[in-house]
Design a protein around this motif. Structure first.
Motif, PDB file in Angstrom:
ATOM      1  N   LYS A 256      41.952  50.894  59.330  1.00 14.96           N
ATOM      2  CA  LYS A 256      42.323  50.967  57.736  1.00 14.96           C
ATOM      3  C   LYS A 256      41.150  50.057  57.117  1.00 14.96           C
ATOM      4  N   ILE A 257      40.250  50.869  56.473  1.00 13.46           N
ATOM      5  CA  ILE A 257      38.964  50.165  56.084  1.00 13.46           C
ATOM      6  C   ILE A 257      38.727  50.423  54.616  1.00 13.46           C
ATOM      7  N   ASN A 258      38.640  49.138  54.072  1.00 16.42           N
ATOM      8  CA  ASN A 258      38.689  49.233  52.304  1.00 16.42           C
ATOM      9  C   ASN A 258      37.732  48.140  51.795  1.00 16.42           C
ATOM     10  N   ALA A 259      37.526  48.282  50.555  1.00 16.07           N
ATOM     11  CA  ALA A 259      36.484  47.397  49.894  1.00 16.07           C
ATOM     12  C   ALA A 259      37.306  46.536  48.764  1.00 16.07           C
ATOM     13  N   CYS A 260      37.001  45.476  48.245  1.00 14.07           N
ATOM     14  CA  CYS A 260      37.679  44.856  47.110  1.00 14.07           C
ATOM     15  C   CYS A 260      36.644  43.990  46.372  1.00 14.07           C
ATOM     16  N   HIS A 261      37.364  43.901  44.944  1.00 13.64           N
ATOM     17  CA  HIS A 261      36.563  42.844  44.154  1.00 13.64           C
ATOM     18  C   HIS A 261      37.315  41.650  44.006  1.00 13.64           C
ATOM     19  N   PRO A 262      36.704  40.666  44.364  1.00  9.83           N
ATOM     20  CA  PRO A 262      37.633  39.306  44.149  1.00  9.83           C
ATOM     21  C   PRO A 262      37.637  38.668  42.749  1.00  9.83           C
ATOM     22  N   GLY A 263      36.690  39.323  42.067  1.00 15.72           N
ATOM     23  CA  GLY A 263      36.541  38.869  40.383  1.00 15.72           C
ATOM     24  C   GLY A 263      35.648  37.681  40.311  1.00 15.72           C
ATOM     25  N   HIS A 264      35.217  37.387  38.944  1.00 14.13           N
ATOM     26  CA  HIS A 264      34.406  36.254  38.789  1.00 14.13           C
ATOM     27  C   HIS A 264      35.082  34.992  39.002  1.00 14.13           C
ATOM     28  N   VAL A 265      34.884  34.269  40.355  1.00 13.06           N
ATOM     29  CA  VAL A 265      35.360  33.220  40.600  1.00 13.06           C
ATOM     30  C   VAL A 265      34.607  31.903  40.438  1.00 13.06           C
ATOM     31  N   GLN A 266      35.486  30.995  40.630  1.00 15.15           N
ATOM     32  CA  GLN A 266      34.785  29.505  40.397  1.00 15.15           C
ATOM     33  C   GLN A 266      34.250  29.032  41.727  1.00 15.15           C
ATOM     34  N   THR A 267      33.148  29.386  42.259  1.00 12.64           N
ATOM     35  CA  THR A 267      32.353  29.386  43.555  1.00 12.64           C
ATOM     36  C   THR A 267      30.956  28.959  43.192  1.00 12.64           C
ATOM     37  N   ASP A 268      30.257  28.602  44.310  1.00 15.87           N
ATOM     38  CA  ASP A 268      28.810  28.309  44.016  1.00 15.87           C
ATOM     39  C   ASP A 268      27.932  29.622  43.517  1.00 15.87           C
ATOM     40  N   MET A 269      28.565  30.820  43.906  1.00 15.05           N
ATOM     41  CA  MET A 269      27.893  31.844  43.230  1.00 15.05           C
ATOM     42  C   MET A 269      28.344  32.342  41.853  1.00 15.05           C
ATOM     43  N   GLY A 270      29.669  32.059  41.799  1.00 15.71           N
ATOM     44  CA  GLY A 270      30.417  32.407  40.438  1.00 15.71           C
ATOM     45  C   GLY A 270      29.982  31.699  39.448  1.00 15.71           C
ATOM     46  N   GLY A 271      29.732  30.177  39.751  1.00 13.98           N
ATOM     47  CA  GLY A 271      29.549  29.345  38.592  1.00 13.98           C
ATOM     48  C   GLY A 271      30.982  28.495  38.213  1.00 13.98           C
TER      49      GLY A 271
END
Length: 229
Positions: free
Chosen positions: A177-192
């Protein structure tokens, strides 16, 4: 899936990856946390240990594809199989087309695309040794063909290609079972810091895809719902 599965998370030392490891370990799964350097691995393992959670740490730089075969052999020697691979590690370099350089594009593709492609290839035999092997690719809406927009050229291209690879892989390996996902705009170093979503919420869907009993294959998810590519 029942608790006790062996789950490997790339880029597990911070942000969404670290939170995935925390949630999965809390559920009782055996988590293999990877990061680019031994000090980052050790720091993350200790942080979790201080909360009463035990994970296995492994050094892995997903931009160094030449190291993947030896890494897979080491995992096979330790565990014999793998239940879930979460390709989470990624970089977000914010150049537009006019400021984009070959170096930035190359660096982005090496980490966000070549890494998941060649790392998955090496671990697929171990996933086939599982009774229910899965791959979860952490992607982004920024790479969706149905809603393509401006800026972030290298990142968008890398995630669009990762989405295509996910769908291709699901057809190539129908027993997984192989899928992709979008975690959303998240409060991380990447997301800000101004991002709307918490790290806990961002990790929720990839964790769900890793452990939920009934999921399809070859789909793109956001908040546990199938969305368009």
């Amino acid at each position: 899936m029942t608790p006790g599965k062996i789950i490997l998370v790339t880029g597990g030392n911070r942000g969404i990856g670290f939170e995935m490891c925390r949630q999965l370990a809390t559920m009782g799964h055996k988590v293999i946390l990877t990061a680019r350097t031994s000090d980052k691995v050790q720091e993350a393992v200790v942080r979790l240990a201080n909360t009463g959670l035990k994970v296995q740490g492994e050094v892995l730089d997903v931009s160094k594809t030449g190291s993947f075969k030896v890494f897979a052999q080491r995992i096979e020697a330790k565990y014999a199989y793998l239940d879930v691979l979460i390709n989470n590690a990624g970089i977000f370099l914010k150049e537009s087309l006019q400021s984009l350089t070959e170096q930035v594009l190359d660096e982005t593709l090496k980490t966000n695309l070549y890494g998941p492609i060649f790392f998955s290839r090496e671990l697929i035999p171990l996933l086939h040794n599982s009774k229910g092997g899965r791959i979860v690719n952490v992607s982004s809406f920024l790479g969706t063909m149905s809603d393509m927009n401006r800026n972030y050229t290298a990142y968008r291209l890398s995630k669009a290609a990762l989405n295509a690879f996910t769908l291709h892989l699901s057809v190539e390996y129908p027993l997984l079972k192989i899928n992709a996902c979008h975690p959303g705009h998240v409060q991380t170093d990447m997301g800000g810091v101004n991002a709307q979503r918490t790290i806990e919420k961002g990790a929720e869907t990839p964790v769900w895809l890793a452990v939920h009993t009934e999921i399809p294959t070859g789909k793109f998810f956001f908040d546990k719902q199938v969305v368009g590519w």
